[in-house]
Design a protein around this motif. Sequence first.
Motif, mmCIF file in Angstrom:
data_model
loop_
_atom_site.group_PDB
_atom_site.id
_atom_site.type_symbol
_atom_site.label_atom_id
_atom_site.label_comp_id
_atom_site.label_asym_id
_atom_site.label_seq_id
_atom_site.Cartn_x
_atom_site.Cartn_y
_atom_site.Cartn_z
ATOM 1 N N UNK A 174 -23.314 3.738 25.239
ATOM 2 C CA UNK A 174 -22.668 4.240 26.141
ATOM 3 C C UNK A 174 -23.292 5.721 25.929
ATOM 4 N N UNK A 175 -23.842 6.188 27.387
ATOM 5 C CA UNK A 175 -23.647 7.881 26.971
ATOM 6 C C UNK A 175 -22.279 8.487 26.721
ATOM 7 N N UNK A 176 -21.978 9.161 25.853
ATOM 8 C CA UNK A 176 -20.691 9.584 26.256
ATOM 9 C C UNK A 176 -20.793 11.089 27.311
ATOM 10 N N UNK A 189 -26.384 5.928 30.736
ATOM 11 C CA UNK A 189 -26.172 4.201 30.537
ATOM 12 C C UNK A 189 -25.131 4.316 30.090
ATOM 13 N N UNK A 190 -24.602 2.993 30.520
ATOM 14 C CA UNK A 190 -22.773 2.296 30.214
ATOM 15 C C UNK A 190 -23.479 0.918 29.984
ATOM 16 N N UNK A 224 -26.767 -0.523 35.079
ATOM 17 C CA UNK A 224 -26.852 0.064 33.912
ATOM 18 C C UNK A 224 -26.899 1.103 33.396
ATOM 19 N N UNK A 225 -27.992 1.609 34.441
ATOM 20 C CA UNK A 225 -27.924 2.669 34.135
ATOM 21 C C UNK A 225 -28.083 3.689 35.690
ATOM 22 N N UNK A 254 -15.339 7.288 30.716
ATOM 23 C CA UNK A 254 -15.721 8.926 31.424
ATOM 24 C C UNK A 254 -17.461 9.646 31.283
ATOM 25 N N UNK A 255 -18.085 10.120 31.807
ATOM 26 C CA UNK A 255 -19.536 10.400 31.192
ATOM 27 C C UNK A 255 -19.354 12.040 31.669
#
Length: 303
Positions: A174-176, A189-190, A224-225, A254-255
């Motif tokens: 997952x994107x931070x 992305x998640x 998901x994206x 949270x991103x």
Amino acid sequence: MNQFRLQAAFLLICVYFIGYVNCAKGTDHHRRKGSKVTTAAMHSSSKQSTTGTTGSAGRKDVEFTAPMENVSVPLGKDGVFTCKINQIVHADHLQLVWLRLDSQTILAFENRLVQNNPRISVSHEDRRDFSLHIKAVQPEDSGHYACQINTNPLSQMRAYLDVLVPPVISATETTEHATVREASNVTLKCAASGHPAPAITWSREDNMYITPRGEEKALTYNGTELSLERVGRADMATYLCMASNGVPPAVSQRISVKVEFPPMIWVEPKHVSAWIGGSATLKVHLAWNLYRTEVEATLCMRF
């Protein structure tokens, strides 16, 4: 080989509990008639409860009175299978066995456990309603279970235990956070696991609109994206990725998205008034990225 092992285990345990003669009859018919735990039962695509052929010498009227229902249980809760017989099961004539079909394992004979598993127990009511209890179910408990009577041929009911697992977001997939230049593209992305497979929903923490690539702007987006095209300063925000599958609790991540852009300068207010001989204050603002600096200049006018 698995068939032979199951027959051998059935015979040994029967000898211990109800005597060799009765058990040998059931085992012999189990071998000749093919009424056994089959691979087809283990991999039944329908996962529906089914009833085997009933009847035995002198006991042709023995039968199941209701299907053994499939069970869906949240992770950590207790699961129960119940097998209902139309008459009292006497140990000197008939024996009821609980099986785990996936592993071809005998779990219990009526109220006597075979497997040393503290989470498994059995009970019965008036020797007609027999129950298999599985405490604090885990994902590995999912599978097909069977209630079996050593009639001739064997009678069997089977059902499926489905363990429901709440969603968990994968930190590594997952994107931070993301930093991108103005007018560039970015993809967030998640990834989440769970059973059933979780659905992913995107939103902004400030409840503003999202404009995914190729889509109309909306308050939420499923997938998901999340791809943002030609991002601008209005896209700079904290985005929420929420995973849910109907098994509480839902989880979110949270991103933050930061947009780099050239510095901007502006003056507020644009008009300043002052008395003759007095002073006026001018404010100049400078901004870039997420940072903002104020430069304040004081101009004194005398007449």
